[in-house]
Structure formats: structure tokens, C-alpha cells
Write an enzyme that holds these catalytic residues in place. Structure first.
Site, PDB file in Angstrom:
ATOM      1  N   SER A  70      -2.551  15.694  -9.567  1.00  0.00           N
ATOM      2  CA  SER A  70      -2.361  14.831 -10.727  1.00  0.00           C
ATOM      3  C   SER A  70      -1.309  13.760 -10.428  1.00  0.00           C
ATOM      4  O   SER A  70      -0.960  13.515  -9.277  1.00  0.00           O
ATOM      5  CB  SER A  70      -1.982  15.666 -11.951  1.00  0.00           C
ATOM      6  OG  SER A  70      -2.089  14.884 -13.129  1.00  0.00           O
ATOM      7  N   LYS A  73       1.737   9.479 -14.083  1.00  0.00           N
ATOM      8  CA  LYS A  73       1.201   8.623 -15.142  1.00  0.00           C
ATOM      9  C   LYS A  73       0.438   9.414 -16.206  1.00  0.00           C
ATOM     10  O   LYS A  73       0.071   8.876 -17.249  1.00  0.00           O
ATOM     11  CB  LYS A  73       0.318   7.528 -14.543  1.00  0.00           C
ATOM     12  CG  LYS A  73       1.123   6.515 -13.731  1.00  0.00           C
ATOM     13  CD  LYS A  73       0.232   5.475 -13.065  1.00  0.00           C
ATOM     14  CE  LYS A  73       1.084   4.450 -12.314  1.00  0.00           C
ATOM     15  NZ  LYS A  73       1.876   5.024 -11.220  1.00  0.00           N
ATOM     16  N   LYS A  85      -6.334  11.307 -16.518  1.00  0.00           N
ATOM     17  CA  LYS A  85      -5.756  12.334 -15.654  1.00  0.00           C
ATOM     18  C   LYS A  85      -5.122  13.451 -16.489  1.00  0.00           C
ATOM     19  O   LYS A  85      -5.175  14.622 -16.110  1.00  0.00           O
ATOM     20  CB  LYS A  85      -4.723  11.722 -14.712  1.00  0.00           C
ATOM     21  CG  LYS A  85      -5.323  10.858 -13.618  1.00  0.00           C
ATOM     22  CD  LYS A  85      -6.204  11.653 -12.650  1.00  0.00           C
ATOM     23  CE  LYS A  85      -5.395  12.550 -11.740  1.00  0.00           C
ATOM     24  NZ  LYS A  85      -6.279  13.300 -10.784  1.00  0.00           N
ATOM     25  N   SER A 116      -3.053   3.988   0.000  1.00  0.00           N
ATOM     26  CA  SER A 116      -3.858   2.883  -0.507  1.00  0.00           C
ATOM     27  C   SER A 116      -3.359   2.479  -1.898  1.00  0.00           C
ATOM     28  O   SER A 116      -3.243   3.310  -2.785  1.00  0.00           O
ATOM     29  CB  SER A 116      -5.330   3.310  -0.591  1.00  0.00           C
ATOM     30  OG  SER A 116      -6.100   2.313  -1.205  1.00  0.00           O
ATOM     31  N   ARG A 209       1.493  -5.571 -16.214  1.00  0.00           N
ATOM     32  CA  ARG A 209       0.038  -5.554 -16.300  1.00  0.00           C
ATOM     33  C   ARG A 209      -0.399  -4.668 -17.463  1.00  0.00           C
ATOM     34  O   ARG A 209       0.392  -3.882 -17.981  1.00  0.00           O
ATOM     35  CB  ARG A 209      -0.547  -5.038 -14.985  1.00  0.00           C
ATOM     36  CG  ARG A 209      -0.207  -5.913 -13.787  1.00  0.00           C
ATOM     37  CD  ARG A 209      -0.635  -5.286 -12.476  1.00  0.00           C
ATOM     38  NE  ARG A 209       0.062  -4.033 -12.215  1.00  0.00           N
ATOM     39  CZ  ARG A 209      -0.135  -3.293 -11.126  1.00  0.00           C
ATOM     40  NH1 ARG A 209      -0.998  -3.684 -10.217  1.00  0.00           N
ATOM     41  NH2 ARG A 209       0.524  -2.169 -10.952  1.00  0.00           N
TER      42      ARG A 209
END
Length: 276
Positions: A70, A73, A85, A116, A209
Site C-alpha cells: 500500500s 496516500k 488504495k 518509476s 496538482r
């Protein structure tokens, strides 16, 4: 390696049967916050239904353990990614309360350096191109851990599981992203600047964002206990009613009906802190 999807029950079942899988580490999730905000259907399908599909197949095939990877967030999320999640966590916690010989656990941690989507490779590339380095907010902070450390601790946490455990990895203090940018610029032999006319690599603020938080948390209840490893803690959280599992079937139906509002309603009603 097998190319496929955790949302494909036939494939998942075939693989677990064919290879006699004992231990499952479930890390398949869409975790890029802005992309997930723009594509909630895909996120709900993969992050929630994918977890339920793989979990059910692991139980049916009598795997010994199932560990959900997990994210910080998932704690009081303000974005769809974190909410999906968290619902995946709740499904795992509920399944752990049902009669089964399989040990189900969750490992929750923050950003992994060099992975990534990690900010470090992005900053390095921006510096290589002469700048600017872009940050979303000057006060934003994040937890960080290296890939080898995170992998090692996840494996150890999985071995500690008794069933229904939520493990938290000790990631130290949160790091200010602005300070991280400054250090990387200096390490490359440049000066940082906030003015276009000044020499050096410029740092530019782009604004938060969609769904992005200034800081992340690892604990929901605020209560934790130590384990035999000083870098691994167990979060003390209330047990989850098995009725949460039925939401996976409801989400499946809402997706077939192209009903995103009903999917968001399930997340809002079941995930603490999430509001849409």
C-alpha cells in the site's frame, strides 16, 4: 514473466494453480496521482477490483500468505488514487477476519527513491537540460526510502504477519521537496535561483496538482507498536466489517454501467477523509 492483468480472474487463477504459488506480494496499482484523477474508472478497476480478484484467487488456491503493498496516500486521502488504495486495504482487512488459513497483511510506506515516477530522476533530467526544476509548492514534503531498503523490509514484514496486520515502514522524517531540489542542483555543481535573470538552475513553482497534499501520513489511528525489526511497526487499527467486501461487486456493476458517480460515492462513504 507473464504479461497480463490482476483484473483477469481466469489468468490469475491459472497462474496460481499452475505454479503452485505459496506467497503473493500484490503491488499492481496505478499510483500516479494526476493521471488517476483524470482516469478514475481505470484506477477503481485496477486498484480495487484487481486487489479483490487476486485476493479471492489466492484464498481459493490456498496460498500461504498475501501481502498488499500500500501507500501513505491511502491515509485520509484527498485523491482518487489514495482512496482506491485505502478501499483495497479495507477489503484485505475484512477478508483477514474471515475463516481462512492464508495470512493476509498490508505494508504501507511512502515514496521509493529512483522508482518509476520518483521525483529524483525528474529533477536530474531537468538539471541535465539546464532547468528549470519544477516543484508544485514550496512547503510540500514527502517520505523517501531506497529501493533495496523498501524491498527488504516488505519481505520481512510479510514474514511477521499473523493475519490482518497493517505494517508501517519507518521512513524517517519527511523531506522538503524544495530543499531536495536545491541539494541536487548544488551536487551537480550549479547554483540555484528563483529569478530568470540570475545565473544558475532556476526553481519554478507550478502549483499543487489535482488531489495533491502538502504532506503525507502513515498512520490512520495514530497508534502503533514495535516489532522485532526496529524499522517495521504495526499499526493498531479497528477491525473492518466483512460487508466492505460486497462493494467490489457493486463497483463492477457501476463500471459496466459507466456510472462513475456511484463509484465515487462508494469511495466517499467508506474511505475516511475522502470527499468528492
Amino acid at each position: 514473466p507473464v504479461l497480463g492483468s490482476v483484473t483477469d480472474p481466469k489468468l490469475v487463477d491459472f497462474l496460481l494453480k499452475t505454479h503452485g504459488v505459496d506467497t503473493v506480494y500484490h503491488a499492481a496499482a496505478y499510483k500516479h496521482v494526476p493521471l488517476v484523477e483524470a482516469n478514475p474508472f481505470v484506477a477503481v478497476t485496477n486498484n480495487v477490483l484487481g486487489t479483490a480478484t487476486l485476493l479471492n484467487s489466492a484464498i481459493a488456491n490456498r496460498c500461504e500468505s498475501f501481502t498488499l503493498i500500500s501507500t501513505d496516500k491511502a491515509v485520509r486521502p484527498t485523491n482518487v488514487m489514495g482512496a482506491t488504495k485505502r478501499l483495497a486495504e479495507l477489503i484485505c482487512q475484512a477478508a483477514a477476519n474471515e475463516p481462512s488459513k492464508m495470512k493476509i497483511s498490508i505494508v504501507r510506506f511512502g515514496n521509493v527513491l529512483g522508482s518509476s515516477g520518483s521525483v529524483i530522476p525528474t529533477f536530474r533530467e531537468q538539471i541535465r537540460c539546464g532547468g528549470p526544476i519544477t516543484i508544485t509548492h514550496p512547503d510540500i514534503t514527502r517520505f523517501f526510502m531506497t529501493i533495496p531498503e523498501a524491498s527488504n523490509l516488505v519481505l520481512q514484514a510479510g514474514e511477521m504477519a499473523n493475519g490482518g496486520d497493517v505494517f508501517i515502514l519507518d521512513m524517517g522524517e519527511q523531506i522538503e521537496i524544495l530543499e531536495l531540489a536545491k541539494r541536487l542542483i548544488n551536487l551537480k555543481g550549479y547554483n540555484y535561483t528563483f529569478q530568470e535573470e540570475d545565473p544558475g538552475i532556476m526553481i519554478v513553482e507550478t502549483g499543487l496538482r489535482s488531489g495533491e497534499k502538502l504532506y503525507e501520513e502513515l498512520l490512520i489511528s495514530g497508534t502503533e507498536m514495535g516489532t522485532s525489526n526496529t524499522k517495521i511497526f504495526k499499526s493498531i487499527e479497528p477491525s473492518t466489517d466483512k460487508s466492505i467486501i460486497k462493494h467490489a461487486d457493486a463497483i463492477q456493476e457501476h463500471i459496466l454501467n459507466n456510472d462513475i458517480n456511484s463509484c465515487m460515492k462508494i469511495l466517499t462513504e467508506n474511505v475516511q477523509g475522502f470527499n468528492r
